[in-house]
Scaffold this active site. Structure first.
Site, PDB file in Angstrom:
ATOM      1  N   SER A 261       0.756  -1.278   0.088  1.00  0.00           N
ATOM      2  CA  SER A 261       0.152  -0.017   0.076  1.00  0.00           C
ATOM      3  C   SER A 261       0.746   1.303  -0.125  1.00  0.00           C
ATOM      4  O   SER A 261       2.030   1.372   0.391  1.00  0.00           O
ATOM      5  CB  SER A 261      -0.985  -0.149   1.377  1.00  0.00           C
ATOM      6  OG  SER A 261      -0.176   0.178   2.471  1.00  0.00           O
ATOM      7  N   LYS A 262       0.156   2.468  -0.300  1.00  0.00           N
ATOM      8  CA  LYS A 262       0.848   3.435  -0.392  1.00  0.00           C
ATOM      9  C   LYS A 262       1.156   4.039   0.970  1.00  0.00           C
ATOM     10  O   LYS A 262       2.261   4.664   1.068  1.00  0.00           O
ATOM     11  CB  LYS A 262       0.051   4.527  -1.334  1.00  0.00           C
ATOM     12  CG  LYS A 262       0.101   4.416  -2.800  1.00  0.00           C
ATOM     13  CD  LYS A 262      -0.833   5.491  -3.355  1.00  0.00           C
ATOM     14  CE  LYS A 262      -0.971   5.262  -5.070  1.00  0.00           C
ATOM     15  NZ  LYS A 262      -1.757   6.205  -5.735  1.00  0.00           N
ATOM     16  N   ARG A 263       0.285   3.685   1.740  1.00  0.00           N
ATOM     17  CA  ARG A 263       0.703   4.411   3.051  1.00  0.00           C
ATOM     18  C   ARG A 263       1.522   3.756   3.962  1.00  0.00           C
ATOM     19  O   ARG A 263       2.305   4.299   4.723  1.00  0.00           O
ATOM     20  CB  ARG A 263      -1.089   4.167   3.850  1.00  0.00           C
ATOM     21  CG  ARG A 263      -0.935   4.728   5.120  1.00  0.00           C
ATOM     22  CD  ARG A 263      -2.382   4.651   6.139  1.00  0.00           C
ATOM     23  NE  ARG A 263      -2.862   3.276   5.746  1.00  0.00           N
ATOM     24  CZ  ARG A 263      -2.532   2.383   6.961  1.00  0.00           C
ATOM     25  NH1 ARG A 263      -1.773   2.730   7.891  1.00  0.00           N
ATOM     26  NH2 ARG A 263      -2.984   1.279   6.866  1.00  0.00           N
TER      27      ARG A 263
END
Length: 485
Positions: A261-263
């Site tokens: 994920s980007k996060r």
């Protein structure tokens, strides 16, 4: 018929590594079969879509060398390639479906919809956070069969008409994929502001752009059923679908695999790898092997990827990100890269270290000399920087070991021979080691190491000829004299 494929990112941030792989697989398929690769920007998420994100996606694809035949900057033959510029077309198709009794205007308010959900949850004894769909919830609008057209905010919903049959599609990776059509509900086509939702806009766009094959992540499988229903209602032929496995990352705290994920995972950003000194082709080579295989081969040129890639060879199993393997692949392509290309990519990394250089013969010699010693372009620049500054930073342990009286004698002998060399090139510089060995009977290492330490400050460098050519005549004599002093 030659394939027409597309990559359709939502510009809500940087280019995700999973998106880059989706683009790559589609691009390879188009290139192998002489087809067309289309870049379409699905910018209907107005709260998060930004021009900066669009540019980030374009920049990421350009850095990777994934070029598009149609899309931003190439607005033909089926424009526009930004969905927000196409709102009249979506409205037109929505009106067609309404007029044919296949869609309807739903004036139910958000509060009324929330009450329907709350009443269902209460009837089933569900708690907050429970999945209503898994419990059997299907939205049922009181406006489903009412033809009124009111001057009130409303959404447009597709009118599902279950027949008790199964709805599905043939997936090139997953095979026949289907479910009962009664599991589908009346999904929204247009929001109250006229902006289409994904299942509607992508069907209209893929039809209008004559897309023959849709390759995307497997998280879209459930959406495909609704899209198939829409294709059937419109009398359009759906494209061939392929859903790629996910790219997983290992959670450093738990050791468990999780969707990248980007996060949570910085490596999800394509351009992070550029900053880390990864070659664009190395990243493509590495990413291509996450979910796709060609026998047991691991390393591919760009031409080989195009020649070998086929959608049918994509697997079903999720792939796991392996940073050590990425570095190994990168090291291979640095070692086997073209010096002029590696030099061009090294220039900005040297600039970040305060060294201004151009892609000239000297720099190309340097990257070639260090190509077996650098795993990344960051390391390459760090190795080269000492050759572009005045004077050497001496390693005390190397000085003690190699620049004793005997070592300095070898350096003096070398200096005298270097004075007579007219063409300051490695082929002319290297022989001095053999000449001194023949004169003194000393081993080559006992000659080369003192020269190396005097000229670089340390005990590790490329061959003596390359080292001295990189430094140049004046800098070599300056460093030798400083070491002898």
């Amino acid at each position: 018929m030659k394939p027409r494929v597309r990559f359709a990112p939502s510009p809500t941030g940087y280019l995700h590594i999973g998106g880059a792989r989706t683009a790559l697989f589609n691009w390879l398929y188009a290139r192998r079969h002489g087809g067309t690769f289309i870049l379409r920007i699905e910018d209907t998420d107005q709260e998060r879509s930004t021009p900066e994100s669009v540019q980030a996606i374009l920049t990421g694809l350009q850095w990777l060398g994934i070029d598009w035949d149609e899309g931003p900057g190439k607005e033909a033959p089926y424009p526009p390639y930004f969905q927000m510029k196409k709102l009249p077309r979506y409205a037109e198709i929505a009106e067609q479906l309404i007029s044919e009794g296949k869609a309807y205007r739903d004036y139910t308010t958000e509060e009324e919809t929330a009450k329907l959900r709350a009443d269902f949850a209460a009837s089933k004894g569900l708690k907050d956070g429970d999945d209503l769909r898994k419990a059997g919830f299907k939205y049922s609008s009181p406006w489903r069969d009412k033809p009124e057209k009111l001057d009130r905010p409303h959404v447009v919903r597709f009118k599902m008409k279950p027949t008790g049959a199964r709805i599905g599609f043939e997936d090139l990776v997953h095979g026949r994929t289907e479910k009962p059509d009664e599991d589908l509900d009346d999904f929204v086509l247009l929001r109250s502001d006229g902006i289409p939702l994904y299942n509607f806009s992508c069907v209209v766009d893929d039809h209008d752009m004559h897309i023959t094959h849709v390759g995307r992540g497997q998280e879209h499988i459930n959406s495909t059923y609704s899209q198939i229903a829409l294709y059937q209602a419109l009398g359009w032929t759906p494209p061939v679908f392929t859903h790629f496995p996910l790219i997983m990352a290992v959670n450093k705290e738990t050791g468990n695999e999780e969707k990248m994920s980007k996060r949570k995972h910085p490596e999800a950003d394509v351009m992070v790898h550029q900053k880390n000194g990864i070659l664009p082709h190395a990243l493509l080579n590495f990413v291509a092997r996450i979910g796709w295989s060609h026998g047991n081969d691991e390393l591919f040129t760009r031409e080989q990827l195009v020649e070998y890639f086929d959608l049918k060879d994509v697997g079903r199993t999720n792939g796991v990100w392996n940073p050590e393997k990425l570095i190994a692949v990168n090291q291979h392509w640095i070692k086997n890269g073209k010096p002029e290309e590696l030099a061009a990519m090294t220039v900005p990394f040297l600039a970040s270290l305060g060294v201004t250089v151009t892609n000239d013969a000297r720099l190309q010699l340097g990257v070639k000399a260090f190509s077996t010693r650098a795993k990344t372009l960051v390391e390459m620049a760090a190795n080269l920087k000492p050759y572009y500054v005045h004077g050497a930073t001496m390693d005390p342990s190397a000085v003690t070991k190699f620049l004793d009286a005997a070592g300095k004698d070898m350096v003096r002998r070398a200096r005298a021979k270097l004075e007579a060399i007219a063409e300051w090139k490695a082929p002319a510089l290297d022989p001095i080691i053999d000449q001194i060995a023949a004169e003194t009977g000393a081993k080559k290492g006992a000659i080369a190491q003192p020269i190396r330490v005097a000229c670089t400050g340390g005990a590790f460098s490329p061959g003596i000829g390359d080292t001295l050519e990189l430094l140049g005549r004046e800098e070599t004599f300056f460093r030798i004299d400083a070491a002898l002093a």
